[in-house]
Design a protein around this motif. Structure first.
Motif, PDB file in Angstrom:
ATOM      1  N   GLN A   1      33.241  61.575  48.317  1.00 19.54           N
ATOM      2  CA  GLN A   1      33.784  61.683  49.670  1.00 19.54           C
ATOM      3  C   GLN A   1      35.234  61.182  49.711  1.00 19.54           C
ATOM      4  OE1 GLN A   1      31.281  59.867  52.670  1.00 19.54           O
ATOM      5  NE2 GLN A   1      29.447  60.771  51.790  1.00 19.54           N
ATOM      6  N   ALA A   2      35.499  60.073  49.047  1.00 20.58           N
ATOM      7  CA  ALA A   2      36.863  59.540  49.006  1.00 20.58           C
ATOM      8  C   ALA A   2      37.805  60.537  48.341  1.00 20.58           C
ATOM      9  CB  ALA A   2      36.879  58.204  48.262  1.00 20.58           C
TER      10      ALA A   2
ATOM     11  N   SER B   1      29.883  58.242  47.487  1.00 13.51           N
ATOM     12  CA  SER B   1      31.012  57.606  48.163  1.00 13.51           C
ATOM     13  C   SER B   1      32.324  57.970  47.485  1.00 13.51           C
ATOM     14  CB  SER B   1      30.837  56.086  48.200  1.00 13.51           C
ATOM     15  OG  SER B   1      29.759  55.742  49.038  1.00 13.51           O
TER      16      SER B   1
ATOM     17  N   ASP C   1      32.663  50.764  49.253  1.00 15.69           N
ATOM     18  CA  ASP C   1      31.221  51.030  49.306  1.00 15.69           C
ATOM     19  C   ASP C   1      30.698  51.446  47.933  1.00 15.69           C
ATOM     20  OD1 ASP C   1      31.008  50.422  51.993  1.00 15.69           O
ATOM     21  OD2 ASP C   1      30.852  52.511  52.658  1.00 15.69           O
TER      22      ASP C   1
ATOM     23  N   LEU D   1      35.429  53.855  51.489  1.00 18.55           N
ATOM     24  CA  LEU D   1      34.460  54.567  50.659  1.00 18.55           C
ATOM     25  C   LEU D   1      34.452  54.029  49.236  1.00 18.55           C
ATOM     26  CD1 LEU D   1      35.118  58.133  52.039  1.00 18.55           C
ATOM     27  CD2 LEU D   1      32.911  56.946  52.109  1.00 18.55           C
TER      28      LEU D   1
END
Length: 137
Positions: free
Chosen positions: A28-29, A25, A9, A6
């Motif tokens: 989310q990480a 991203s 990305d 992530l």
């Protein structure tokens, strides 16, 4: 996806100018890292989200992220690399400048300069010196 994937990305998206994708991203990480207990990876990723917010001019979010990252690094300072701590202090100093808190920025730049010196990072020393000079004028 893993937090590392992530983050990769997010780095690609940021370089391509897709800042909303980069932010998502990183978020989310961070959510995954919060459940895994890897405080240093969490601090590093939160700092990158703070830098992204600083880059887009979102001072409130940048301040929140940079403060959390720096607090995590300070709690685990014996385990954190000095360069990571210096970079977190740099991020907080830049945000402090953006928010007009020059006294705090000065103290942070001085601390960053000390750490960059101990790590022998010439670019960090030079930036800290330059920022300190501009804040003194």
């Amino acid at each position: 996806m893993t937090p590392a994937e992530l983050k990769a990305d997010a780095d690609r998206a940021r370089h391509e100018g897709r800042l909303d994708v980069a932010e998502e991203s990183l978020r989310q990480a961070i959510a995954i890292l919060r459940t895994q207990g890897d405080s240093l990876a969490l601090a590093h990723t939160i700092r990158h989200l703070g830098d992204l917010h600083r880059h887009t001019g979102n001072v409130a979010q940048a301040t929140s992220c940079c403060a959390e990252a720096l607090n995590l690094y300070r709690r685990f300072e014996g385990m954190a690399a000095q360069l990571d701590v210096a970079n977190a202090i740099r991020s907080m100093a830049l945000v402090s400048e953006m928010s007009g808190d020059t006294d705090r920025a000065r103290a942070l730049w001085q601390e960053a300069k000390t750490l960059y010196s101990s790590c022998r990072v010439d670019s960090g020393i030079a930036e800290s010196t330059s920022r300190l000079a501009s804040l003194s004028s």
